[in-house]
Design a protein around this motif. Structure first.
Motif, PDB file in Angstrom:
ATOM      1  N   UNK A   1       0.821  -1.203   0.000  1.00  0.00           N
ATOM      2  CA  UNK A   1       0.000   0.000   0.000  1.00  0.00           C
ATOM      3  C   UNK A   1       0.853   1.251   0.000  1.00  0.00           C
ATOM      4  N   UNK A   2       0.367   2.287   0.700  1.00  0.00           N
ATOM      5  CA  UNK A   2       1.096   3.547   0.771  1.00  0.00           C
ATOM      6  C   UNK A   2       1.548   3.770   2.201  1.00  0.00           C
ATOM      7  N   UNK A   3       2.876   3.734   2.421  1.00  0.00           N
ATOM      8  CA  UNK A   3       3.425   3.797   3.770  1.00  0.00           C
ATOM      9  C   UNK A   3       3.143   5.147   4.422  1.00  0.00           C
ATOM     10  N   UNK A   4       2.763   5.100   5.701  1.00  0.00           N
ATOM     11  CA  UNK A   4       2.474   6.328   6.444  1.00  0.00           C
ATOM     12  C   UNK A   4       2.704   6.075   7.931  1.00  0.00           C
ATOM     13  N   UNK A   5       2.715   7.160   8.702  1.00  0.00           N
ATOM     14  CA  UNK A   5       2.935   7.055  10.151  1.00  0.00           C
ATOM     15  C   UNK A   5       1.902   7.922  10.870  1.00  0.00           C
ATOM     16  N   UNK A   6       1.216   7.321  11.856  1.00  0.00           N
ATOM     17  CA  UNK A   6       0.163   8.010  12.602  1.00  0.00           C
ATOM     18  C   UNK A   6       0.602   8.137  14.061  1.00  0.00           C
ATOM     19  N   UNK A   7       0.826   9.375  14.519  1.00  0.00           N
ATOM     20  CA  UNK A   7       1.234   9.572  15.921  1.00  0.00           C
ATOM     21  C   UNK A   7       0.051   9.948  16.811  1.00  0.00           C
ATOM     22  N   UNK A   8      -1.164   9.839  16.267  1.00  0.00           N
ATOM     23  CA  UNK A   8      -2.354  10.187  17.032  1.00  0.00           C
ATOM     24  C   UNK A   8      -2.808  11.613  16.813  1.00  0.00           C
ATOM     25  N   UNK A   9      -1.876  12.439  16.340  1.00  0.00           N
ATOM     26  CA  UNK A   9      -2.198  13.829  16.056  1.00  0.00           C
ATOM     27  C   UNK A   9      -2.124  14.110  14.562  1.00  0.00           C
ATOM     28  N   UNK A  10      -1.007  13.698  13.964  1.00  0.00           N
ATOM     29  CA  UNK A  10      -0.788  13.888  12.535  1.00  0.00           C
ATOM     30  C   UNK A  10      -0.563  12.551  11.849  1.00  0.00           C
ATOM     31  N   UNK A  11      -0.829  12.529  10.555  1.00  0.00           N
ATOM     32  CA  UNK A  11      -0.501  11.378   9.720  1.00  0.00           C
ATOM     33  C   UNK A  11       0.513  11.855   8.690  1.00  0.00           C
ATOM     34  N   UNK A  12       1.634  11.138   8.597  1.00  0.00           N
ATOM     35  CA  UNK A  12       2.718  11.554   7.718  1.00  0.00           C
ATOM     36  C   UNK A  12       2.957  10.498   6.633  1.00  0.00           C
ATOM     37  N   UNK A  13       3.388  10.949   5.458  1.00  0.00           N
ATOM     38  CA  UNK A  13       3.936  10.003   4.483  1.00  0.00           C
ATOM     39  C   UNK A  13       5.323   9.590   4.965  1.00  0.00           C
ATOM     40  N   UNK A  14       5.828   8.489   4.426  1.00  0.00           N
ATOM     41  CA  UNK A  14       7.164   8.034   4.820  1.00  0.00           C
ATOM     42  C   UNK A  14       8.249   8.989   4.331  1.00  0.00           C
ATOM     43  N   UNK A  15       8.003   9.667   3.211  1.00  0.00           N
ATOM     44  CA  UNK A  15       8.996  10.592   2.665  1.00  0.00           C
ATOM     45  C   UNK A  15      10.311   9.901   2.380  1.00  0.00           C
ATOM     46  N   UNK A  16      11.393  10.444   2.952  1.00  0.00           N
ATOM     47  CA  UNK A  16      12.710   9.843   2.756  1.00  0.00           C
ATOM     48  C   UNK A  16      13.111   8.982   3.949  1.00  0.00           C
ATOM     49  N   UNK A  17      12.134   8.656   4.804  1.00  0.00           N
ATOM     50  CA  UNK A  17      12.394   7.825   5.974  1.00  0.00           C
ATOM     51  C   UNK A  17      12.657   8.625   7.233  1.00  0.00           C
ATOM     52  N   UNK A  18      12.989   9.908   7.069  1.00  0.00           N
ATOM     53  CA  UNK A  18      13.268  10.772   8.206  1.00  0.00           C
ATOM     54  C   UNK A  18      12.306  11.956   8.267  1.00  0.00           C
ATOM     55  N   UNK A  19      11.997  12.506   7.106  1.00  0.00           N
ATOM     56  CA  UNK A  19      11.024  13.583   7.008  1.00  0.00           C
ATOM     57  C   UNK A  19       9.915  13.168   6.051  1.00  0.00           C
ATOM     58  N   UNK A  20       8.686  13.441   6.446  1.00  0.00           N
ATOM     59  CA  UNK A  20       7.546  13.114   5.605  1.00  0.00           C
ATOM     60  C   UNK A  20       6.632  14.313   5.435  1.00  0.00           C
ATOM     61  N   UNK A  21       5.553  14.104   4.696  1.00  0.00           N
ATOM     62  CA  UNK A  21       4.591  15.179   4.442  1.00  0.00           C
ATOM     63  C   UNK A  21       3.340  14.959   5.280  1.00  0.00           C
ATOM     64  N   UNK A  22       2.814  16.014   5.842  1.00  0.00           N
ATOM     65  CA  UNK A  22       1.593  15.957   6.641  1.00  0.00           C
ATOM     66  C   UNK A  22       0.397  15.690   5.719  1.00  0.00           C
ATOM     67  N   UNK A  23      -0.239  14.504   5.853  1.00  0.00           N
ATOM     68  CA  UNK A  23      -1.429  14.170   5.057  1.00  0.00           C
ATOM     69  C   UNK A  23      -2.601  13.842   5.984  1.00  0.00           C
ATOM     70  N   UNK A  24      -2.642  14.503   7.129  1.00  0.00           N
ATOM     71  CA  UNK A  24      -3.725  14.263   8.097  1.00  0.00           C
ATOM     72  C   UNK A  24      -5.089  14.490   7.458  1.00  0.00           C
ATOM     73  N   UNK A  25      -5.113  15.235   6.355  1.00  0.00           N
ATOM     74  CA  UNK A  25      -6.384  15.517   5.674  1.00  0.00           C
ATOM     75  C   UNK A  25      -7.146  14.252   5.298  1.00  0.00           C
TER      76      UNK A  25
END
Length: 683
Positions: A181-205
């Motif tokens: 699928x499409x890798x992402x990270x959810x910290x409970x507040x924001x949802x991020x794309x994986x990006x380069x593994x260190x920085x991602x894009x906010x896609x909480x929308x």
């Protein structure tokens, strides 16, 4: 008619390390790639800011069709990897995972084991939204396509556990399905794309649009993937989207959701699925080894989402901390990838295609069938002996398999039909002749397909120029150019008279000049002539014993005496050399910048301090490029390797070399020296 049978209904088949690479070449006649990039792919490359790579869409598509990484320059290879990654992340894959990993990525690792591209996470495409630091790193996963790869990984872990005093019997492992699928990270507040593994894009929308969390439905469970239900995709989306990944990307990047995406979210068919919620197997190493096939089969069928493998990891936190991670992946985790699907498909026709060697190959045109996320419409029938014997023709019903998401293969013929065996070459109309199971066109000097493919082969193997692709060569041949030598005689006026614009014509002349001025190995120049049974390895082996200018006087007996040349090969080489001698001499006299291969006899007499030594270069060199240093080392009688073993004599280190790599070399008894110390040694 066709019936697709999904992964859950089959037993995993392990890839063979001895056959995989040659089988991958089959894809050159199959339909994963097209002759040009589609508009969406072009747009994705523009968004990813990859247009400055100076690779035209035609060149990119050609690379994807040929699937021969050895013919690419370093810059082309890295650029092509970046392009393939961007298109894959954008849901418009150009080549398959296995081709990406085991052809192109493997070639880069062979040439430059410490290349920055290999040490970092392949970046996701940037989407609208602010870039933020991820709460924790989201690295890639080390991959293997064989059961043996899993066992070697286990052995490394057990050795590491023993080194730090952990009882091997106490180790526990777990496995989970590897979501595609499409890798992402959810910290409970924001949802991020994986990006380069260190920085991602906010896609909480996407949560604001109604996307739910799979499993227990709770936010803040860390890493996961945005996926779509398989059965829902098949019934509601397959006619609109080429694959599930294409649809998943639309959920993220669309400012205003399309109707399909909105309905999938409302129906809870599209979800963010945390890895922590995936079904899992747990057990000890002994259980894992004994039941590997069953564990894989169970994992592949455990969720109703696209799965492209199984992830294994050790659970002991002390060992995980000890193993750590590279900049690319965690050492305590590995993914086994080997999906297989089968389909019952009807053959629409069998198309003959004439190759550079004159062999006429059959390509089965199929009723379009979706396998492993790709729409397959062609498959190789290998040779006309198979077509004739098994009855492959219009209306034949076959079982098609696609292993490792790469190889569309005719597994068996279910309902044979009368085959149509061509009597004449599809390119020139000459009579075809049988040689064992193969059909050949013997009109080598006038057959358009053989002429065009041979010219294209020459420039591709030189690998120091761009511009002379299939379309260009077809246009040149249509204007009367029928040899490589003739191309080197063309003027700007000639090219413009053939219909090329002034800028294009000037570029072709510039690339032609590069092909002569940029240094290449003499064995590569010889290999560009496409001599029968003389791949690049055999060309280099031959020139380790005889000078390039002397090879046309060699006898069969002299070639047989070279290790690796059998009787039949030697006879074929002598015959083929005689055929190309005139063309070779014409081009050789134009003055190409050739690097002479050191003769073995000279290397044995070489008294340089590195003669006979095995050397590995690593890191970024300050005083010169590693390729140039490797060539110089060979001329001084050394053997240059790409990886350190117990037989390595010197590990020459530049900058940015990890301490672990140096420590591992020292442990093997290798003499580790700096670039300056190496140059001092030579002087």
């Amino acid at each position: 008619m066709h019936r697709v049978v999904g992964v859950p209904n089959v037993t995993p088949t392990y890839a063979s390390s001895n056959t995989t690479l040659s089988q991958l070449k089959w894809i050159a006649t199959n339909s994963m790639t097209t002759s040009m990039l589609n508009p969406t792919q072009l747009q994705l490359l523009e968004v990813a800011d990859l247009t400055p790579l100076n690779l035209s869409p035609e060149q990119i598509a050609e690379m994807a069709t040929k699937l021969d990484a050895s013919l690419l320059s370093d810059a082309q290879l890295v650029g092509f990897l970046q392009i393939c990654n961007a298109l894959y992340r954008g849901g418009e894959p150009l080549i398959t995972d296995l081709a990406y990993d085991q052809i192109f990525l493997a070639e880069l690792e062979k040439r430059h084991p410490d290349h920055p591209y290999l040490q970092t996470v392949e970046p996701e495409l940037a989407f609208a939204g602010k870039t933020v630091l991820l709460p924790e790193k989201m690295l890639s996963t080390e991959k293997t396509y064989t059961a043996d790869g899993i066992k070697k990984w286990l052995a490394r872990l057990e050795k590491a556990a023993e080194d730090i005093g952990i009882d091997i019997e106490s180790l526990h492992f777990k496995s989970t399905p590897k979501l595609d699928g499409y890798a992402a990270y959810d910290d409970g507040n924001l949802l991020y794309t994986r990006g380069d593994g260190r920085k991602g894009t906010d896609i909480t929308r996407v949560f604001e649009r109604g996307l739910i969390v799979g499993g227990n439905g709770l936010r803040g469970q860390g890493a996961g993937e945005i996926v779509v239900n398989q059965s829902y995709f098949a019934s509601h989306l397959a006619d609109t989207f080429d694959n599930a990944r294409n649809f998943q990307a639309s959920i993220i990047k669309e400012k205003d959701l399309g109707q399909h995406a909105l309905e999938a979210i409302q129906n809870h068919a599209a979800v963010f699925y945390p890895f922590a919620q995936l079904p899992q197997w747990q057990g000890c190493a002994q259980d894992l080894k004994a039941n590997l096939a069953d564990i894989i089969t169970q994992a592949l069928s455990s969720v109703d989402y696209d799965v492209d493998g199984v992830v294994f990891e050790v659970t002991d936190e002390v060992l995980k901390n000890h193993l750590g991670a590279t900049r690319h992946h965690h050492r305590w985790q590995i993914a086994y990838k080997n999906n297989i699907e089968t389909a019952i498909v009807t053959v629409l026709s069998v198309t003959p295609q004439t190759s550079r060697s004159g062999r006429v190959n059959p390509v089965a045109e199929l009723e379009p069938t979706r396998l492993s996320g790709a729409l397959i419409s062609r498959a190789t029938a290998h040779h006309y002996g198979m077509v004739k014997e098994q009855g492959i023709g219009i209306g034949t019903v076959i079982e098609l398999t696609r292993s490792g998401q790469v190889i569309p293969k005719i597994e068996r013929v279910i309902t044979p039909q009368t085959p149509q065996i061509p009597e004449h070459c599809p390119s020139c109309g000459s009579d075809l002749v049988w040689d064992s199971d193969y059909l050949y066109c013997l009109n080598t000097t006038q057959c358009p397909a053989q002429i065009e493919n041979s010219i294209e082969h020459f420039f591709r193997v030189l690998a120091n120029n761009d511009g002379f692709g299939g379309k260009t060569i077809q246009k040149l041949h249509a204007a009367g150019v029928s040899s490589v030598y003739a191309i080197y005689q063309l003027s700007l006026e000639d090219l413009m008279g053939m219909g090329f614009g002034e800028k294009t014509a000037q570029n072709l002349l510039a690339q032609r000049q590069l092909s002569q001025s940029l240094a290449i190995e003499d064995w590569r120049f010889l290999g560009a002539f496409g001599i029968h049974r003389m791949g690049l390895g055999n060309c280099e082996r031959l020139l380790q014993h005889y000078r390039l200018a002397d090879i046309f006087q060699l006898t069969v007996e002299e070639i047989i005496n070279i290790e690796g040349f059998a009787d039949k090969t030697a006879a074929a080489v002598v015959e083929s050399l005689a055929k190309i001698q005139h063309d070779f001499q014409q081009l050789y006299q134009l003055g190409f910048n050739l690097i002479t291969t050191p003769l073995l006899s000279e290397q044995q007499q070489n008294h340089s301090p590195i003669a006979g030594k095995i050397i590995v270069f690593t890191g970024t060199m300050i005083h010169g490029k590693r390729d140039v240093m490797a060539q110089q080392a060979k001329r001084l009688g050394a053997k240059v390797a790409t990886s350190v073993t117990g037989k390595t004599d010197f590990l020459v280190t530049g900058t940015d070399v990890g301490a672990a790599k140096i420590a591992a070399a020292i442990e093997k008894g290798v003499n580790v020296i700096s670039e300056d110390a190496y140059l001092a040694l030579l002087s």
